[in-house]
Write an enzyme that holds these catalytic residues in place. Structure first.
Site, PDB file in Angstrom:
ATOM      1  CG  HIS D 153      -0.176   0.161   2.521  1.00 35.79           C
ATOM      2  ND1 HIS D 153       0.277  -0.923   3.250  1.00 35.79           N
ATOM      3  CD2 HIS D 153       0.229   1.250   3.232  1.00 35.79           C
ATOM      4  CE1 HIS D 153       0.897  -0.514   4.339  1.00 35.79           C
ATOM      5  NE2 HIS D 153       0.898   0.811   4.359  1.00 35.79           N
ATOM      6  CG  HIS D 200      -3.571   0.317   5.138  1.00 34.51           C
ATOM      7  ND1 HIS D 200      -3.145  -0.945   5.413  1.00 34.51           N
ATOM      8  CD2 HIS D 200      -2.584   1.142   5.582  1.00 34.51           C
ATOM      9  CE1 HIS D 200      -1.964  -0.907   6.017  1.00 34.51           C
ATOM     10  NE2 HIS D 200      -1.602   0.336   6.127  1.00 34.51           N
ATOM     11  CG  HIS D 215       4.783   4.831   4.246  1.00 36.65           C
ATOM     12  ND1 HIS D 215       4.042   5.493   5.184  1.00 36.65           N
ATOM     13  CD2 HIS D 215       4.186   3.612   4.111  1.00 36.65           C
ATOM     14  CE1 HIS D 215       3.041   4.719   5.601  1.00 36.65           C
ATOM     15  NE2 HIS D 215       3.109   3.582   4.969  1.00 36.65           N
ATOM     16  CG  HIS D 247       1.293   1.488  12.245  1.00 35.89           C
ATOM     17  ND1 HIS D 247       1.969   2.672  12.358  1.00 35.89           N
ATOM     18  CD2 HIS D 247       1.768   0.913  11.109  1.00 35.89           C
ATOM     19  CE1 HIS D 247       2.809   2.800  11.350  1.00 35.89           C
ATOM     20  NE2 HIS D 247       2.716   1.743  10.582  1.00 35.89           N
ATOM     21  CE1 TYR D 256       5.443   3.928   8.049  1.00 34.64           C
ATOM     22  CE2 TYR D 256       5.483   5.491   9.861  1.00 34.64           C
ATOM     23  CZ  TYR D 256       4.774   4.753   8.932  1.00 34.64           C
ATOM     24  OH  TYR D 256       3.404   4.842   8.890  1.00 34.64           O
ATOM     25  CD  GLU D 266       4.393   0.713   7.108  1.00 33.36           C
ATOM     26  OE1 GLU D 266       3.582   0.678   6.159  1.00 33.36           O
ATOM     27  OE2 GLU D 266       4.045   0.945   8.281  1.00 33.36           O
TER      28      GLU D 266
END
Lengths: 308, 308, 308, 308
Positions: D153, D200, D215, D247, D256, D266
Site C-alpha cells: 500500500h 488498507h 511512504h 501501529h 519506517y 515501510e
C-alpha cells in the site's frame, strides 16, 4: 561440578516512591507473583517460572534506586569460601542473618568500589514454578501481564568500574563477555560480566555518581513476547524509553521502560550464550551507538544520563 | 571461575555410508560449513555461529553410528585433573595426540559403561563465527540451509545407563536435570545430564545393545526457524521422523529426522535452563509419551527401536 | 464496491454428543466466547476478535457432524439477488426467518450437490470484539484458551464435488484457488474455493458418502500461537490428529484435532492470499502427500477416512 | 465474482536521485528482484513472491517522490467501466498505451484531488513467483535481503483528502477502514481505505502541499521477519525513521526507513483484515499518538513533516 561458585542473579531490592502503585505495576503489568510482605514493609515477588521464593523485592523510600543486588551461590561452603576470598581481597563483608529476608538464608553483604551493595546467599526456599517436578505441563495457564521467565541481570552506573570488574573476575569468578571502549581506545565505558553461560549476569557503565541503577532486566522467551510486552505497556500507559529493538552488545532484543517511580526496567530476550574459553567482544567508541541500540546505531540521550 | 571443568559438547564424530552424499546433506540441507578434511578421510564441519574449528565430523564406514562424542574442558590443567579422576575411578583412558584431529588439541579418550567413546579436550582453534570480535553485526547474511547455532547435545542408547550417570556425576561434575522412570517407579528408562546450565548436554536411554546413537542435536534460535527447518527438509526430501513438535522433557521444540545414512539428527530449540540447585524433574511411566512427545502424548515406535 | 456478493464464512452449526462437555471444550480449550443459548438448545459462540454475535453453534444430537455452513453476504439486496440466481440455476431454496438463530437475520438455505446444507444471510448483530471502534487497544487482556481470531473455513466431504464447485463458481462468485488431481490427471480429488482474498473459504474432497464434515477451521495469528494451541490441547488431553505442521496446499500451518464428539477441528495460520487474476495451483496425484502435509509428504490414513 | 472491480495495489513509480545506488538498495537491502529496464530509463522490480512482472519502478529525477500509484482491476471490462465512472464523476482520464510500461497493459491515468497520479490497469504479465503453479515448494531458497512478500500500500499527503476519499468510495468502490480526527472532532486528519479485505490499500494524511509521498509499504510475513529487516537495515546503514513497533491504526507492525533518495519506505506486517460490513474505527485527536505509534503513544516530529 562444572557449574559452581556464584550461580546466578538471585534477587534485586529496589526502592519505590509509592508502594501500592508499585505493587499494582509489578503485579498487573509485569505479571510478577507477589509471594510475601515482611515486617519492614518489603514486598516480595517472583517470576511465575522461577522456583525460588523471590527474585525482586521493593520497599518504599524517598528516592528510587537499587538497595542491593544479590547472587545465589552453590551452597554454604561456597558462601563461606567466597566470603573468605572477599576478606582476603580487602573487602569488608557483613553477615545478614537468615530470615532477615523472607525464605532466604544467611547473606554475605559487601560494597562494590562503585558503592553498590552486593549480596551472596546459598539458600532460598523453592516454592516451585506452578507446574511441579513430576510430569510437568508445558506452562501454567491463566497468567496475566508481561510474565517474564526470570529476573535476569542488572546494569549499574558508577565511577570505578575497573575496580568492580577486577573484583568480579578475581574474587567471584566472573568473566568479561563484552565491553565498550571510550575514545582513547583503552578505557572501558562499559563492561558485561557473566558468572555462568549467559551473555551477562551484571553489567556496568562508567558514570560520575556512585551507586546508581540503570536498569534491572527480566527475561522473555521470544521476540513475539517482546511485542506483547510493549503492547501491554502501552495499554497500561507505561513510559517506554526505547524498543522493541535489538542491542548490538549481547545481540539480545529489548524494551527499556520505567516503573512508576522512575526506575528503568528491561525486558530482554535471546542474545548470545557464553563460555569462558571465548575472548571478549570489543565495541569501539565510534560504534557505541550500534553496540547499545543496534537498529538506530545511535544512543538516545537518556541512556547515559537517566539513572536512579 | 564459576563455569569450570567440563564446559560443553565439543564435537561428534559420526559414521556415514556415502561421503559425498553426506557432505552434500550436511552442507546444503543442514547448512553446516565444511572447515577441512584430513588424511584419514574425515570431513570436518562447524555451525556458522560456532567459534571453534569443528563440532561435527563424519567418516565413511560400513555402518552408520557414533564413533565418539567429545566435550571441551576449561583448560589443560582441567584436562589433566579429569583424566586423573577417571583413572582413580577405574576408567581406562587413552591420550590421542594433538593434531590427530584437525585444529584440535590432545584428547583424553575413554569408554562409558554403555561402550560409547567419550573424549575430553581443552583446545580447538578459534576460527571465528564470521562476524568477528570487534563491533560485530547481528548475523552473517547469505547463509544457506537450516543453519543451526551450534551442535548442542546427543542422546545415546545402551544397557547400563545407571553406571553412565554415576560416572558423569561423580567424575565429570554433571548433574541430572530430568529422568523418566520405568514401570517399577525406580529404574531410569532415560536420564538427561548437564555440565553447565543447559537442559541437557548428553542424554541416555536404557537399551539392550551397547554403543548406539539415537541422535545428535543441533540448536535453532526460534520456533520460526524450526518451521523453516522442516520446510527445507521437505524441499530436500529428508525423511522426518517426527516434528515440528515439543518435548515434555526439557520443554524444547524439536524435529527428528534422518541423514542419508540413517543417523537420526535433531533440530532443537528453546527449553529450560538449569542450575545445580534445582532438583531433577521426574517423568513417570504412565506419562512417558508426554515426556518425549508432548503434543501427541505417545511414543512412536521408532523412538525406542531405531538407532544407529 | 470491490468486495461484494458473498463476503465470508459466517457461521458453522455442528452436532455434538454431549452439550455440557462440548461447551466446556469450546470455551476452556478453544477459548471461544459463549454468546447465547436459544430455545431449541443451540449454544452460540464467537471468537473474541470477531465482531458478529456468533460464528460457531453447537446442538446436541445422536451423531456428530455438520448441520449447516453459512456465508455472510454484503446486504439484503445481495441476498435476494443470490437467491434468485440459485433458483434460476435450479436449486431449491428455503427462507429461514430472522431470529430463528439468535441475533441473525433471514437466511436463504439450500443443499449442495454433495447434500451439505449451506446458508446465506446478510445480517448478524455486531456485538464488538471487546476493544471497541474508538481508539482500540491492541488486544483484549485476560482471555483464556486457544483463542483463535475467527472461524475461517471448512472442509467438506461428498460425492459430486464437481457440481459443488460449478455452483460456487457460477452462482456464488467463488474462484478455485488450488486443487489436487486424482491419478487420471483430470479429476479433482479436492478443491479449495475462495469468495474473497483468502486461500480458501470452503474446500471439498471427493468421498463416497454425502454431507460429511472433515473439519471446521479457526484462524490463529502466528506460528507461535500454533505451538501454544498444541500445548493447550495437550494440557487438556485433546486428541491431536496431526500437527503442528504445514500444508503444501495454501502453505498455511495447521493442527488437526478432535472435539469431544469426534468432530475434527483445525487451527490454521498464515498461508497464501489470493486474487481472482491468479491461476489455480495444481497438485498432482504423486504429490498429494506433500499437498496435504508438507513436512511428512505423505497422508495419514485418517485424512481420507475419518469424517463426521 | 465476490472480489471484483479494483483488486489491489499494482505498482508504484518512485523518483530517485541516483539510479545505481537505488538499484543496489532495492536489490541488496530490500531484496527485490529486478525484472527489467526500459528505454526511458525506468528500472522495474517485483517482490519474489509476487506473480506479476513488476510492482515497484524507479526512475532518476532531480527530486525524490511518487510519480504514480497504480491499481490492478479485474479485467478490461472493469477498466472500461471504471474509466466511464471516473468521467461521469468529472475526472479527466488519460489512456496510456499497453507496453508503455514493460509487460503492462493499457492504463487509465487520472489525478486525485490531492494531485497524486493514480493509474488503473487490467493486465500485467504473470512471470511467476519462482515456485510455480504445480506442486509448489513452500518457498524459494537462497533469496537475499529483506525480501518482502508484496508491495502492499502507500500513504500519500495532500490538501483535500475528503475529496480523495469521496472519489475512492463513490467511484472506485473502496471503503474507509479507519480514520483519525482532528481536534474539532469532525475533520479527518487521515483516512485508511481498502478495495478488498486488507486493512488498507491506500491511506492519506491532510497536508498543505499536494502530491506528496509519505511512504510506500512492503508486506512481511512475520514479526521475526520485521526484526530481521531492521537488522539488515542496520548492516547496510539504512536510516531508520522508527521501529520495529506497532501501529494502533490497523494493528500492523512496522519499520519506517528511508531509501538513499530520502523516500520513506515501510515494512509492514500483520494487522487487521477488513470486510465492508464493518464500521470504520475512529481515532480521536487526543489519541493520535497511539493511533500512529502504538507503543510510544506519541508522534515523532518527522511523521507529519518529512515527505517527498
Amino acid at each position: 561440578m562444572a557449574m559452581t561458585g556464584v550461580l546466578r542473579p538471585g534477587h534485586a531490592v529496589v526502592r519505590v516512591l509509592d508502594l501500592d502503585e508499585s505493587v499494582k505495576f509489578y503485579t498487573d503489568v509485569m505479571g510478577l507473583k507477589e509471594t510475601g510482605r515482611d515486617n519492614s514493609g518489603r514486598v516480595y515477588f517472583k517470576c511465575n517460572e522461577e522456583h525460588d521464593h523471590n527474585s525482586f523485592v521493593i520497599r518504599k523510600a524517598d528516592s528510587a534506586g537499587l538497595d542491593a543486588f544479590a547472587f545465589k551461590v552453590l551452597n554454604n561452603a561456597t558462601l563461606n569460601e567466597l566470603e573468605g576470598k572477599l576478606k582476603d581481597y580487602g573487602v569488608t563483608t557483613e553477615r545478614v542473618p537468615a530470615g532477615e529476608m523472607l525464605e532466604t538464608g544467611e547473606r554475605v553483604r559487601f560494597k562494590l568500589p562503585t558503592e553498590h551493595v552486593i549480596e551472596l546467599y546459598a539458600q532460598k526456599t523453592d516454592v516451585g514454578n506452578g507446574i511441579g517436578y513430576v510430569n510437568p505441563e508445558a506452562f501454567q495457564q491463566g497468567l496475566k501481564g508481561i510474565n517474564p521467565l526470570r529476573m535476569d541481570h542488572c546494569l549499574i552506573y558508577g565511577p570505578d568500574i575497573d575496580a568492580n570488574r577486577k573484583l568480579f573476575e578475581e574474587v567471584l569468578g566472573f568473566g568479561m563477555v563484552e565491553h565498550i571502549l571510550l575514545e582513547d581506545g583503552k578505557t572501558d565505558l562499559a563492561t558485561w560480566l557473566s558468572c555462568g553461560t549467559k551473555a551477562h549476569d551484571i553489567a556496568m557503565v562508567r558514570h560520575g555518581e556512585p551507586a546508581k541503577l540503570h536498569h534491572v532486566s527480566f527475561l522473555l522467551e521470544t521476540w513475539e513476547q517482546v511485542l506483547r510486552a510493549a503492547d501491554i505497556m502501552s495499554m497500561h500507559r507505561v513510559s517506554i524509553d526505547i524498543g522493541p529493538t535489538r542491542h548490538g552488545v549481547t545481540r539480545g532484543t529489548t524494551i527499556y521502560f520505567f516503573d512508576p517511580s522512575g526506575n528503568r526496567m528491561e525486558t530482554f530476550c535471546g542474545g548470545n550464550y557464553w563460555y569462558p574459553d571465548m575472548p571478549p567482544i570489543t565495541w569501539t567508541w565510534d560504534e557505541v551507538g550500534a553496540g547499545v541500540f543496534y537498529h538506530d546505531r545511535k544512543l538516545n540521550e537518556r541512556f547515559l544520563s537517566v539513572v536512579t
